[in-house]
Design a protein around this motif. Sequence first.
Motif, mmCIF file in Angstrom:
data_model
loop_
_atom_site.group_PDB
_atom_site.id
_atom_site.type_symbol
_atom_site.label_atom_id
_atom_site.label_comp_id
_atom_site.label_asym_id
_atom_site.label_seq_id
_atom_site.Cartn_x
_atom_site.Cartn_y
_atom_site.Cartn_z
ATOM 1 N N VAL A 49 81.310 27.425 91.890
ATOM 2 C CA VAL A 49 80.026 28.037 91.516
ATOM 3 C C VAL A 49 79.973 28.287 90.014
ATOM 4 O O VAL A 49 78.945 28.040 89.362
ATOM 5 N N THR A 50 81.083 28.760 89.457
ATOM 6 C CA THR A 50 81.144 29.013 88.014
ATOM 7 C C THR A 50 80.922 27.735 87.220
ATOM 8 O O THR A 50 80.140 27.714 86.260
ATOM 9 N N ILE A 51 81.595 26.652 87.618
ATOM 10 C CA ILE A 51 81.478 25.383 86.899
ATOM 11 C C ILE A 51 80.057 24.836 86.984
ATOM 12 O O ILE A 51 79.485 24.394 85.976
ATOM 13 N N LEU A 52 79.471 24.867 88.183
ATOM 14 C CA LEU A 52 78.106 24.375 88.342
ATOM 15 C C LEU A 52 77.136 25.172 87.479
ATOM 16 O O LEU A 52 76.273 24.601 86.805
ATOM 17 N N ARG A 53 77.295 26.483 87.485
ATOM 18 C CA ARG A 53 76.408 27.318 86.676
ATOM 19 C C ARG A 53 76.578 27.011 85.186
ATOM 20 O O ARG A 53 75.599 26.871 84.450
ATOM 21 N N LEU A 54 77.818 26.896 84.711
ATOM 22 C CA LEU A 54 78.076 26.654 83.295
ATOM 23 C C LEU A 54 77.578 25.271 82.857
ATOM 24 O O LEU A 54 77.062 25.120 81.743
ATOM 25 N N CYS A 55 77.715 24.268 83.724
ATOM 26 C CA CYS A 55 77.247 22.919 83.379
ATOM 27 C C CYS A 55 75.732 22.908 83.188
ATOM 28 O O CYS A 55 75.221 22.367 82.189
ATOM 29 N N PHE A 56 75.019 23.479 84.137
ATOM 30 C CA PHE A 56 73.558 23.524 84.006
ATOM 31 C C PHE A 56 73.134 24.451 82.864
ATOM 32 O O PHE A 56 72.158 24.168 82.162
#
Length: 288
Positions: free
Chosen positions: A38-45
């Motif tokens: 979830v952290t990675i997806l949020r940071l990428c977007f």
Amino acid sequence: MKNIQLVAVLYMVLSMVAYQISASFAKQLITTLDPLTVTILRLCFATILVAIMFRSWKVITKLKYLKWRDLLLYSASLGCMNILFYSSLGKLPQGIAVGLEFIGPLGLALLSIKQRSDYIWVAFAVLGIVLMVPWHDANTQHFSYLGAACALGAGLFWAFYIYFGHRVVQQNIGMHALTIAIGFSALTLLPFGLWSNAPALLDTQYWSKALVIAILATAIPYALDLMALKRLSKLSYGTLSSLAPALAALAGLVLLHEQISFIQWIALACIMIASIGVTLRGEKSQTQ
């Protein structure tokens, strides 16, 4: 003038509400995915959104002149803060997680105390932490000591994020520093995410939810904060920021149906009082 101030306050409150709603959505997604994904997806977007918002491609020509040590530490602080906070959300009610995380920047402010009378704010902060923990019935209160440790760890890295943020500001690259920090955090964590849970990370069915979380946690708050800062003093901004734990608890109550005890509400109040007190003291010391 009063109308302008009122609009600025509204911007600030909407910013915090958007962020807390994003945390509630993230917590719902964490029940399906792990906090790292979830952290990675949020940071990428978020990287894409912030780069577009601030037109950060303009900073490319300046990259070789930047002080990368401070930027990398700033980025590492941001990444660790996000992972630990989302980890705490999976184990604690949202209001408790935010309240404990808030100890980080509050503790950083308390380190500058010079007058004995200001130690009352330390007392409020410590009392808030003590009351936050249901020492005798942690299980029935849905309280996790590991979750609390993650929230406090997130607060510690939040303090580092503020500290290194002040150093990065001196490089005069404006909000582009945020784009660089979020981007590096995302790129650094991406290999770990692919190694631990690549199918979930690459599953497009979660991307729309992650995009919504990124918009609510990044694009909307940063835009509203910028508009609010143009109209509010640092004192007003700092005081309003102290409402975050209460708004987090309300978001958890409304969106996630999370109940916290009356004592824990008092604990959140103690932390907010300490934050407001430190803000007022800081403003007073600057004017003397």
